[in-house]
Design a protein around this motif. Structure first.
Motif, PDB file in Angstrom:
ATOM      1  N   THR A  87       0.911  -1.131   0.076  1.00 29.02           N
ATOM      2  CA  THR A  87       0.082  -0.078  -0.082  1.00 29.02           C
ATOM      3  C   THR A  87       0.869   1.139   0.042  1.00 29.02           C
ATOM      4  O   THR A  87       0.289   2.319  -0.064  1.00 29.02           O
ATOM      5  N   ARG A 131     -11.215  10.099  -2.225  1.00 28.52           N
ATOM      6  CA  ARG A 131     -10.728   9.333  -3.389  1.00 28.52           C
ATOM      7  C   ARG A 131      -9.799   8.153  -3.163  1.00 28.52           C
ATOM      8  O   ARG A 131      -9.698   6.950  -3.491  1.00 28.52           O
ATOM      9  N   ASN A 132      -8.944   8.501  -2.015  1.00 25.93           N
ATOM     10  CA  ASN A 132      -8.100   7.508  -1.675  1.00 25.93           C
ATOM     11  C   ASN A 132      -7.472   7.881  -0.152  1.00 25.93           C
ATOM     12  O   ASN A 132      -6.413   8.129  -0.010  1.00 25.93           O
ATOM     13  N   ASP A 176       0.374   3.111  -3.130  1.00 29.95           N
ATOM     14  CA  ASP A 176      -0.873   3.322  -3.576  1.00 29.95           C
ATOM     15  C   ASP A 176      -1.124   4.676  -2.715  1.00 29.95           C
ATOM     16  O   ASP A 176      -1.963   4.800  -2.081  1.00 29.95           O
ATOM     17  N   ILE A 177      -0.515   5.802  -3.447  1.00 35.68           N
ATOM     18  CA  ILE A 177      -0.588   7.271  -2.794  1.00 35.68           C
ATOM     19  C   ILE A 177      -1.329   8.162  -3.938  1.00 35.68           C
ATOM     20  O   ILE A 177      -0.924   9.451  -3.467  1.00 35.68           O
ATOM     21  N   ARG A 178      -1.868   7.721  -4.721  1.00 35.67           N
ATOM     22  CA  ARG A 178      -2.444   8.562  -5.862  1.00 35.67           C
ATOM     23  C   ARG A 178      -3.559   9.417  -5.088  1.00 35.67           C
ATOM     24  O   ARG A 178      -4.081   9.328  -4.341  1.00 35.67           O
ATOM     25  N   TYR A 179      -3.427  10.953  -5.754  1.00 33.95           N
ATOM     26  CA  TYR A 179      -4.190  11.931  -5.132  1.00 33.95           C
ATOM     27  C   TYR A 179      -3.692  12.572  -3.918  1.00 33.95           C
ATOM     28  O   TYR A 179      -3.746  13.675  -3.564  1.00 33.95           O
ATOM     29  N   ASP A 238      -9.513  11.008   3.102  1.00 33.02           N
ATOM     30  CA  ASP A 238      -9.571  11.638   1.802  1.00 33.02           C
ATOM     31  C   ASP A 238     -10.656  10.448   0.903  1.00 33.02           C
ATOM     32  O   ASP A 238     -10.537   9.348   1.175  1.00 33.02           O
ATOM     33  N   VAL A 271      -5.799   6.784   3.107  1.00 33.24           N
ATOM     34  CA  VAL A 271      -4.616   6.252   3.535  1.00 33.24           C
ATOM     35  C   VAL A 271      -4.418   5.717   4.722  1.00 33.24           C
ATOM     36  O   VAL A 271      -5.102   6.519   5.693  1.00 33.24           O
TER      37      VAL A 271
END
Length: 307
Positions: free
Chosen positions: A59, A177-178, A62-65, A175, A180
């Motif tokens: 993960t 959208r994504n 997986d830090i888009r945005y 967030d 974390v």
């Protein structure tokens, strides 16, 4: 608020207070930048082990945005440490320590202005009561205090950076959208902060102090305890930010001076004055008032639904 709900909030100042004592013991023998590198490096090892154990390593990519905010979190993490250190080098710690606690006021103002949060009069009153108690616990001598100077500006900047960072962390956690995980946020925060410490230690020539690691057993133990403390701060602090309002987390962190005072008394034999004991009672009384208010705030909506 019930016992289980309040436990993480009460544990945090104990952990952070212990970390602060270990950090002070380390900085007494090494520069802040060198200490920062060591503690962040060891903490990164601990966080890596935790992430691997929870099978979250994948993960990390997986830090888009949210990656710009993760970079901002790490930058603010370094700035809040650096500005506090600069403040300490320019003026006595007394007023500075009080100014650092002004982060609760910055947080409250941001909550009101930006997030339109409504505080009751009692919330404000108990918060100010706790701040007054903190001043007594710290044993501030107002007679010899100088309010002006660049040092105080750095302390206020540090408090502001701490406040802003808390809201940025919470925004990444939630967030839309994504969102974390806490461990991912902590990993990037720690790594980015470590890079900044390394750059500045190299620029100032203080990185050479790392060659002395292991020579002093006392410092080695302090650095290790500081690393454990930093890791636990990430885990518990981020968990609290995820679950509670930022201002409530900051209010409970006002208990930290009590922890530091007791640790300094038992570990280093520092004296404890009657005024400090009075201050502790005041701080705990203010905290109790806030707990009661929060309990009432949660009961009211439930009653309304029943009716």
């Amino acid at each position: 608020m019930q016992g289980k709900a309040i436990a993480p909030l009460l544990i945090l100042p104990v952990i952070w207070g212990g970390y602060y004592v270990a950090l002070n013991a380390s900085v007494a023998h090494m520069s802040l930048f060198s200490v920062g590198i060591v503690i962040r490096f060891v903490t990164m090892i601990f966080l890596t082990i935790i992430i691997l154990a929870k099978k979250q390593f994948g993960t990390l990519k997986d830090i888009r945005y949210v990656w710009p905010r993760l970079l901002l979190i790490g930058t603010l993490g370094f700035l809040l440490d650096a500005t506090a250190f600069l403040g300490l080098t320019l003026c006595p710690a007394g007023i500075g320590t009080v100014l650092l606690k002004s982060d609760i006021l910055f947080v409250n103002l941001i909550s009101v202005v930006v997030y339109k949060y409504h505080f009751s009069k009692k919330d404000w009153l108990y918060t100010l009561v706790m701040l007054a108690g903190v001043v007594l616990v710290l044993g501030i001598d107002f007679g010899n205090m100088k309010l002006g100077g660049a040092g105080n500006l750095f302390f206020l900047l540090s408090a502001l950076f701490v406040s802003i960072n808390a809201f940025v962390i919470k925004s990444v956690q939630h967030d839309k959208r994504n969102p974390v995980s806490d461990n991912v946020v902590a990993y990037y925060n720690n790594f980015i902060t470590m890079i900044y410490f390394t750059i500045f230690a190299s620029f100032t020539g203080q990185i050479g102090q790392l060659q002395k690691l292991g020579e002093n057993h006392y410092v080695t133990v302090a650095l290790l305890l500081g690393s454990v403390g930093q890791t636990l701060v990430y885990i518990v602090y981020y968990n609290n930010l995820r679950k509670y309002e930022v201002w409530l987390v900051k209010v409970f962190l006002l208990l930290m001076p009590i922890v530091v005072t007791f640790l300094s008394y038992f570990l280093f034999g520092e004296t404890m004055k009657l005024s400090q004991l009075v201050g502790m009672v005041v701080v705990l009384g203010g905290a109790a008032g806030i707990i009661v208010e929060q309990g009432k705030a949660k009961v009211k909506p439930a009653k309304a639904k029943v009716e």
